[in-house]
Structure formats: C-alpha cells, structure tokens
Design a protein around this motif. Structure first.
Motif, PDB file in Angstrom:
ATOM      1  N   MET A 116       0.811  -1.219   0.000  1.00  0.00           N
ATOM      2  CA  MET A 116       0.000   0.000   0.000  1.00  0.00           C
ATOM      3  C   MET A 116       0.843   1.267   0.000  1.00  0.00           C
ATOM      4  SD  MET A 116      -3.105  -0.291  -0.462  1.00  0.00           S
ATOM      5  CE  MET A 116      -3.544  -1.908   0.193  1.00  0.00           C
ATOM      6  N   GLU A 117       2.119   1.146   0.426  1.00  0.00           N
ATOM      7  CA  GLU A 117       2.996   2.318   0.409  1.00  0.00           C
ATOM      8  C   GLU A 117       3.352   2.698  -1.035  1.00  0.00           C
ATOM      9  OE1 GLU A 117       6.352   1.692   2.935  1.00  0.00           O
ATOM     10  OE2 GLU A 117       7.003   3.791   2.842  1.00  0.00           O
TER      11      GLU A 117
ATOM     12  N   PRO B 276       1.230   2.302  -4.104  1.00  0.00           N
ATOM     13  CA  PRO B 276      -0.054   1.796  -4.605  1.00  0.00           C
ATOM     14  C   PRO B 276      -0.069   1.467  -6.092  1.00  0.00           C
ATOM     15  CG  PRO B 276      -0.194   4.128  -4.039  1.00  0.00           C
ATOM     16  CD  PRO B 276       1.117   3.645  -3.535  1.00  0.00           C
ATOM     17  N   LEU B 277       0.871   2.032  -6.837  1.00  0.00           N
ATOM     18  CA  LEU B 277       0.926   1.677  -8.259  1.00  0.00           C
ATOM     19  C   LEU B 277       1.362   0.227  -8.441  1.00  0.00           C
ATOM     20  CD1 LEU B 277       2.429   4.955  -9.713  1.00  0.00           C
ATOM     21  CD2 LEU B 277       0.128   4.063 -10.098  1.00  0.00           C
TER      22      LEU B 277
ATOM     23  N   CYS C  17      -1.511  -5.250   1.698  1.00  0.00           N
ATOM     24  CA  CYS C  17      -1.874  -4.442   2.862  1.00  0.00           C
ATOM     25  C   CYS C  17      -0.859  -3.341   3.095  1.00  0.00           C
ATOM     26  CB  CYS C  17      -1.973  -5.340   4.095  1.00  0.00           C
ATOM     27  SG  CYS C  17      -0.438  -6.157   4.487  1.00  0.00           S
ATOM     28  N   GLY C  18      -1.140  -2.550   4.126  1.00  0.00           N
ATOM     29  CA  GLY C  18      -0.174  -1.591   4.587  1.00  0.00           C
ATOM     30  C   GLY C  18       0.619  -2.247   5.712  1.00  0.00           C
TER      31      GLY C  18
END
Lengths: 174, 174
Positions: free
Chosen positions: A87-88, A90-91, A115-116
């Motif tokens: 998630m850090e 997102p691309l 996830c993050g």
C-alpha cells in the motif's frame, strides 16, 4: 491445516536483482554484492523509493530460485496466504497481482492479501525477510535471509537462507 | 484499544447507487428500489460483473451518508482497519486506494487491506454487509443492512441500518 503466511518481496520476488539492475542503469556501476550486506535497502540504494515507484519494477522482478517448486508443495500441505506490504507503493498493487498470477498460477486470487501493515493478519507460521513483520506475529516466525538482515541476530525467529531450507523446515517429507 | 475491521463496498462505498446508475445507462429503466430487496447482487443486476470491472466503477462510487463523520471518530477510539475484498476485480485495487484517500483522508495507507478472503484478518469487531465475511470472524460481528441481506435473519450478528446506528453501538458518547 496450519495457516502459513508468506511474504512476497525478498522471499518470492527477487527485488534485490531489480535494485542492482536499476542502480546500474542509472550510475553505470556494477555493485559488488558484499557491499550492501547489513545495510537497509534505503542505505544500500539511495534512489530505492524512485525504483519501487517505477512502472514495471515489481512486474519484471525475477522469481527467487526454488520458490515455485516448494510453494507448489506448501500449497498442498498448508492453508497458504501471500501477504505483501504494497500500500505504500499503490501503483504496485496490480503489478503484484499480475506477477503472482504469472509465476505462481496454482495460487488463487483468494490467497493474496495486499496491505499496509501486516499486524492485521493472523496465522500459525509467517515467512518474511523483515523483522517489523515477524516481531508482531503470534505464531512461529521464519526469517528469510536477505542482505538487509544478514548480520542481524534472528532472535526468536528461525533463519532460513534459501528455499531448500524452507522446504526442509516446513515439508518433513521433502 | 480494540481492533475494528470495517468493510468498504456496501458499508463505506455506495455500490448500489452505481449498480442502479449503470443499469439505467444500459437499459434506460429506472429500477424501483424495493424490487431488489432480498436478492443477491448478481440476481438483482444481471451484468454486475461487467459493471464492477468497468474503470471508474469504484472510483466514482458515492460515500454512504454519515460514514465520514462516524469513521473520523472511530479512528480515534479504535485501532481501525479497512478491509476490502478487491482481488476478484484486480483492476479495482488502485481505484479503491484512491477512493479512500479522497473521501477518508484521515486514514493512512497502513490502515487499508485489499484481499481475496477475509478469513486471514483478525480483530475484535467486524462491520460488514456480507455473511460470508462475518461468519468466519472470531469477534463481535455487525451486519450493515443492504438490499441483499435485508430479509435475512442476522443470527449471531448485530444488525445496523445506517451509520447513526453504527455510532450508537460503537461510540457510547455519540
């Protein structure tokens, strides 16, 4: 059936190969592998955050040797989930989905978690190359060796250096 | 601090508005809301799988009224995670990230989980509109009313009909 949580970057996907390739393309320097031992990714490669946000970085990462064969067997013996901190960047989300489909077609979309923080996942065994993920986990924890953790004391985590050692640990009949 | 797991589609994001809009654009028919009560999404809208795979479907979904204000307060009182089954529609992954950033900017990327199955997440409370997610969860379970579950007996799950009822249940000082 025990639930096994397997990390993606640095365990299935050889992100260090990509770091080296991107660094070489940028600087022309062929880095000596031993020069980065014990260094965090951001110390070893100063533009790592640019690299991981470049389209194709994750999609074109090589597979870590031995992981496909062992994962195919683990998928029969365990309730297997791939959990990746994506998630850090997102691309990378769709690229990670595509990468897994391409190289591990025996896994289904139900088995992928992006996830993050990994604090929210639960299971019996976690295989990861980062202490920040293993330290929070309430089950058996296995540290996969990568340059950034190579000099660290694994503490309560069991260290494995390659997929042959993963198989020996988790597949007694291997 | 208790860990609260909140679903996205049908709890934060008004996917039914999108279903209706897409159906109307396709057929020209303005569907009566009561006509779909008690029907699964796939029965109520025969092209639902095409809709959810259309770029923009998730990105342009309206926010369910009241959710932003209540979530902002829940984020102070709980360890909050947004967990969405997105992997079946992998093109939605980045749109879901963007949507959350846009409408819930007080949440961080660490709090978002995009998965296939929610069996792998653990927490104290889960708020969701699908029995398939709540039934596996080991904590307190809250069923958010949507047309597909409106006629069902909630069983062991507590039913809430809107975000005011969520606040009354989870924020005693509300």
């Amino acid at each position: 059936m025990q639930r096994l949580i397997v990390d993606m970057d640095g365990v299935l996907a050889d992100v260090y190969s990509q770091f080296r390739k991107y660094e070489k393309e940028e600087s022309g320097i062929n880095q000596e592998p031993h020069a980065i031992i014990g260094k965090k990714e951001g110390e070893a490669y100063k533009n790592v955050r640019i690299y991981v946000n470049t389209p194709g970085f994750f999609l074109e990462a090589p597979v870590i040797p031995g992981s496909i064969e062992v994962m195919e067997q683990l998928n029969r013996e365990y309730e297997l989930f791939i959990v990746s901190s994506a998630m850090e960047f997102p691309l990378s989300l769709y690229e990670k989905y595509q990468w897994l489909q391409q190289h591990f077609p025996f896994l289904s979309w139900q088995q992928l978690v992006l996830c993050g923080s990994k604090k929210v996942v639960s299971g019996d065994i976690m295989l990861d190359d980062h202490f920040k993920n293993l330290d929070h986990f309430n089950g058996k924890t296995i540290l996969f060796t990568q340059p950034h953790n190579q000099l660290a004391d694994p503490g309560r985590h069991e260290r494995v250096n390659n997929w042959k050692e993963v198989a020996e640990l988790l597949l007694p009949q291997w």
